[in-house]
Write an enzyme that holds these catalytic residues in place. Structure first.
Site: not given
Length: 377
Positions: A156, A321, A354
């Site tokens: 991320s 995601d 995610h």
């Protein structure tokens, strides 16, 4: 806790830097501290060091535990990945986790004392960027005697830092490992961040960012911000599987209290987060996410922006995601390949959205372990 695959009890360390740092915004900090942890041993050649970069709410505490009496309650956020015999094997690598500048886990940030006022910085702490974090991390590497990282890895926002390392210090990174990330945020992602920030900024207890002086925290705003964020970390499939439309009491009660299990879950996550995270840190970290865009200085041409990189790369994405969708990872892959760089890419089927990058998904860990095995000294 007697787990042979755990790094065990770990103690954070603090590095002090007295030299001024000039931030991308033009602001200056006269000096700063970074809290970090290390796992494994640095070899004689100093060639086996791996930097782990954390995401929005992460910290320096990557693996192991802080409290021997409550090991399960104090595990590092990527403990399933880092340790003896795990994908990032501490029998082979010297792993460094660091709390970023502006953080709320001990590194210099809004909660720190401003030497000019003798009070906490609060809203006076300058905005920081991914580039600023990389600069601060480079100073830590210098202090640790690490001239070159075997790899810089992150998921991320951590993946953005890993990518930036390969651009800002191309000669100091042999492998960039970018997981569940993107070359820049989409307009939708910036919008989610802005809603979260407005929840905090509009909380009556925010006091313009100087709530420490009032003995309060903008708990409601931070709670709402986390609830909004948490929705984006999960996939629709996972929400449906975990909660569906389950009623907490088995019937409709026709009020605004918790009725559906998903409501209960979000409120729990929001309350928990508001109990330990700092609102000012949340604000500046989401802005760092918004600002990240290495192609900005190249007229939006990502291929030109990544031409500076020299590292080999492992890039991974997850099918469900939708915040950092696989096509965003493929943008990075295509731009790197255009520049003649060696890239391994894994698109992993996982229903966790995610948050998949934090989980022990077998195919994901197997692919990452295989790549890391290939670069082990």
């Amino acid at each position: 806790m007697n787990d042979p695959r755990s790094v065990g009890l770990v103690v954070p360390q603090t590095a002090r830097f007295d030299q001024e740092i000039l931030l991308k915004s033009g602001a200056r900090l006269p000096g700063f501290e970074l809290v970090y942890e290390t796992y494994g041993a640095l070899n004689a050649a100093r060639s086996n060091a791996v930097l782990v970069c954390h995401a929005l709410s992460g910290s320096h505490h990557v693996a192991g535990y802080h409290d021997a009496a409550r090991p399960e309650k104090t595990l590092g956020w990527w403990d399933n990945l880092v340790g003896p015999g795990k994908p990032l094997d501490t029998n082979k690598f010297f792993v460094v986790g660091v709390n970023n500048l502006g953080g709320c886990y001990g590194s210099t940030g809004p909660m720190s004392i401003n030497p000019e006022t003798g009070k906490p910085y609060g809203a006076d702490f300058p905005l920081v960027t991914v580039e600023d974090w990389v600069e601060a991390q480079a100073r830590l590497a210098d202090q640790l005697g690490i001239a070159t990282w075997a790899a810089v890895i992150g998921g991320s926002l951590g993946g953005m830092q890993a990518l930036q390392w390969t651009l800002e210090y191309p000669e100091r990174v042999r492998h960039g490992i970018v997981i569940a990330s993107a070359p820049k945020l989409s307009a939708q992602n910036i919008a989610f961040n802005e809603v979260a920030r407005q929840a905090i900024l509009s909380d009556p207890d925010f006091h313009g960012g100087h709530y420490y002086e009032h003995g309060v925290v903008p708990r409601n705003g931070l709670r709402l911000a986390r609830m909004v964020g948490h929705i984006t970390y999960l996939s629709d499939d996972q929400m449906a599987e975990k909660f569906g439309r389950q009623l907490r009491h088995g019937e409709h009660r026709f009020n605004y209290d918790v009725e559906f299990e998903i409501e209960s879950y979000l409120r729990y996550q929001g309350d928990k987060f508001a109990g330990f995270f700092d609102a000012n840190t949340y604000l500046l970290t989401t802005k760092a996410l918004d600002y990240f865009d290495p192609a900005f200085a190249f007229g939006g041409d990502l291929r030109a922006a990544l031409a500076r990189a020299q590292a080999d790369f492992f890039v991974a994405s997850f099918t469900t995601d939708w915040r950092f969708a696989p096509e965003r990872s493929r943008e990075i892959v295509y731009a790197l390949l255009h520049n003649g760089l060696r890239v391994s890419y894994a698109e992993v089927e996982c229903d966790a959205g995610h948050d998949s990058f934090l989980l022990d998904a077998p195919h994901y860990h197997a692919a990452l372990a295989a790549y890391l095995e290939g670069i082990a000294p």
